[in-house]
Design an enzyme around this catalytic site. Structure first.
Site, mmCIF file in Angstrom:
data_model
loop_
_atom_site.group_PDB
_atom_site.id
_atom_site.type_symbol
_atom_site.label_atom_id
_atom_site.label_comp_id
_atom_site.label_asym_id
_atom_site.label_seq_id
_atom_site.Cartn_x
_atom_site.Cartn_y
_atom_site.Cartn_z
ATOM 1 N N ASP A 1 0.838 -1.193 0.000
ATOM 2 C CA ASP A 1 0.000 0.000 0.000
ATOM 3 C C ASP A 1 0.879 1.252 0.000
ATOM 4 O OD1 ASP A 1 -2.760 1.153 0.423
ATOM 5 O OD2 ASP A 1 -1.802 1.916 2.235
ATOM 6 N N GLU B 1 1.558 -0.102 -4.964
ATOM 7 C CA GLU B 1 0.593 0.920 -5.366
ATOM 8 C C GLU B 1 1.301 2.265 -5.385
ATOM 9 O OE1 GLU B 1 -3.606 2.800 -3.706
ATOM 10 O OE2 GLU B 1 -1.944 2.403 -2.333
#
Length: 538
Positions: free
Chosen positions: A201, A270
């Site tokens: 993330d 990401e």
């Protein structure tokens, strides 16, 4: 399970645990529910799954605020439930990747509770703390993606702490080597349990500029490229000091060295950045950092052939040996069937949803397929009184948050979509029921069956899995490229429009069958009906 290169060109199916399958009747999806549905996932022909967070958390950001990196939140089950899930997935030939939210923790994490007590405890430097300016205002102009300043004052330390997201998600200080090692140790814990890799993330948010330099504004008329709504002031800055710092590359190399100890383990990052494709290339080049990364270039609203061609060209010009992972939908953005096809009717929209997924899977790179995407689910309507997303509430109604893509998976045309026996945490959209798995399993012409056929067909095409990509020029509304490996060269043509398209093409072609699309070549012309594709060996 011996293919250590499985991720390269693979299809990874993203599961949002809260919304996949409720096994215990509390209205929230859980790990046993996922395990019970893994046969369905395997039947799609995908190579692995990615699980969004299921870790112990106060759930203020639904698991992206971790309070125990090695614990399973009781909402989702137990560590033994996770072990059972991994065992079943591996039995079915599915790899398991899990989210890792390394950049920040929950404010109830023991590390932060200790850090905020005073300025000289053992964890005092584990988070990003800074003194106020002389007038008491925050240290600089950095903003939170969720609105307002990225700094919150803490009365005990008489300092501000940094949070790129909610005030309850303090940022860890990755300039501290003990923090870096602690997070590597947490990742090793899950690798030892049999996990095959990680989705990282906000992978470019780990480090901040230690001098806390102000970010400059976006020049007047300049593009706002970060994955946030334009109404959010966060997009009004150029984020050159609060993220994507050069030190991050060294930590990514540390992660890669850890993963290389576990054959077949992979990573996908990401990236939200002012220069996302350049950052993707930087983070995945050299075979010593991330295996893959994805950006928001195909997760935003532009969807014209010109825009897609420009994304492909821009990535090709900077990529080198970098490897992308393309996503059209995920748990943070409006579903692609709506975001890219909102104006289309039901039948036309179904054809469009099929061809955009075929386009995605024909690009050079790997693929993330979000749960329900294979059903062609549109964005769900969630009334304001049912909104759960802390990102949506302050920006309503111009931005309605992320709940519309997080509503429960629809398994049957039944109350609650077969997801739960009780009212779920988010409402099931009535429009989704007719698109349920059971309904589509019963029809050979359904989106589900079409995607299953295409994914399985794609697995047999070496050029689509790992080939280079050569974009053909001057093809107008038609997207055309060649995917090439030493053993196969494929011509790919895509029509994303509602009109028949033709394009001259000379040279021998052998049309391939079994992929489900009806493009053809007639008199040295590629002919594509609306929302159709062509795949041919050349």
């Amino acid at each position: 399970m011996q293919n250590n290169d499985w991720w390269k060109g693979g299809v990874i199916y993203q599961i949002y645990p809260r919304s996949f399958m409720d096994s215990n009747g509390d209205g929230i999806g859980d790990l046993p529910g996922i395990t019970a549905k893994l046969d369905y996932v395997a039947s799609l022909g995908v190579d692995g799954i990615w699980l969004s967070p299921f870790f112990t958390s106060p759930m203020k950001d639904f698991g992206y605020d971790v309070s125990d990196y090695r614990g399973v939140d009781p909402l989702f089950g137990t560590l033994d439930d996770f072990r059972a899930l991994v065992a079943k997935a591996h039995e079915l030939g599915l790899r398991v990747t899990i989210d890792q939210v390394l950049s920040h923790t929950a404010d109830v994490h023991p590390w932060f509770r200790e850090s905020r007590q005073n300025r000289d405890n053992a964890k005092a430097d584990w988070y990003v703390w800074a003194d106020p300016k002389p007038d008491g205002t925050p240290p600089n102009n950095w903003l939170s993606i969720f609105g307002g300043s990225a700094w919150t004052f803490d009365s005990r330390r008489q300092q501000y702490y940094l949070h790129n997201f909610l005030t309850s998600q303090p940022d860890l200080n990755f300039h501290n080597p003990d923090v870096r090692q602690a997070q590597l140790d947490n990742m090793r814990f899950w690798l030892d349990l049999g996990v095959n890799g990680f989705r990282l993330d906000t992978v470019n948010f780990y480090f901040h500029n230690a001098a806390l330099t102000d970010n400059p504004p976006v020049p007047q008329g300049g593009a706002k490229t970060l994955g946030a709504p334009a109404t959010n002031p966060y997009t009004w800055q150029r984020h050159v000091h609060d993220l994507s710092q050069p030190e991050n590359l060294l930590f990514l190399q540390d992660i890669r060295r850890l993963l290389d100890e576990y054959p077949g383990a992979t990573s996908v990052g990401e990236i939200g950045d002012d220069n996302p494709l350049e950052r993707m290339a930087e983070y995945t080049s050299g075979n010593d950092k991330l295996h893959m990364a994805y950006t928001f270039d195909l997760l935003n609203t532009p969807r014209s052939p010109e825009y897609i061609r420009e994304v492909i060209e821009r990535f090709r010009s900077i990529a080198g040996d970098a490897w992308p992972c393309w996503a059209l939908s995920n748990h943070d953005v409006v579903r692609s069937a709506t975001r890219w096809g909102a104006e289309k009717g039901a039948e036309e929209g179904a054809d469009y949803a099929k061809v955009i997924l075929a386009m995605q899977m024909a690009l050079r790179g790997s693929v993330c397929l979000y749960q329900g995407e294979e059903l062609g689910l549109p964005e769900a309507e969630v009334p304001f009184e049912r909104i759960q997303d802390p990102y949506g509430i302050p920006f309503w109604p111009e931005f309605k948050g992320r709940d519309g893509c997080r509503t429960p998976m629809v398994w049957q045309q039944a109350p609650q979509g077969g997801f739960s026996e009780v009212e779920p945490w988010l409402p099931v959209d009535e429009r989704h029921l007719a698109l349920s798995v059971a309904q589509q399993e019963a029809s050979e012409d359904s989106m589900l069956q079409a995607m299953r056929r295409f994914i399985c067909w794609r697995r047999e095409q070496p050029a689509l899995l790992k080939g280079d990509l050569e974009l053909l020029q001057n093809t107008g509304e038609m997207l055309c490229w060649i995917r090439r490996t030493p053993e196969q060269a494929l011509l790919v043509a895509i029509n994303l429009t509602s009109s028949e398209l033709t394009q001259p093409y000379t040279g021998p072609v052998t049309l391939l069958q079994g992929h489900g699309f009806s493009g053809t070549v007639v008199n040295e012309q590629i002919v594509l009906p609306p929302y159709q594709a062509l795949f041919a060996e050349i």
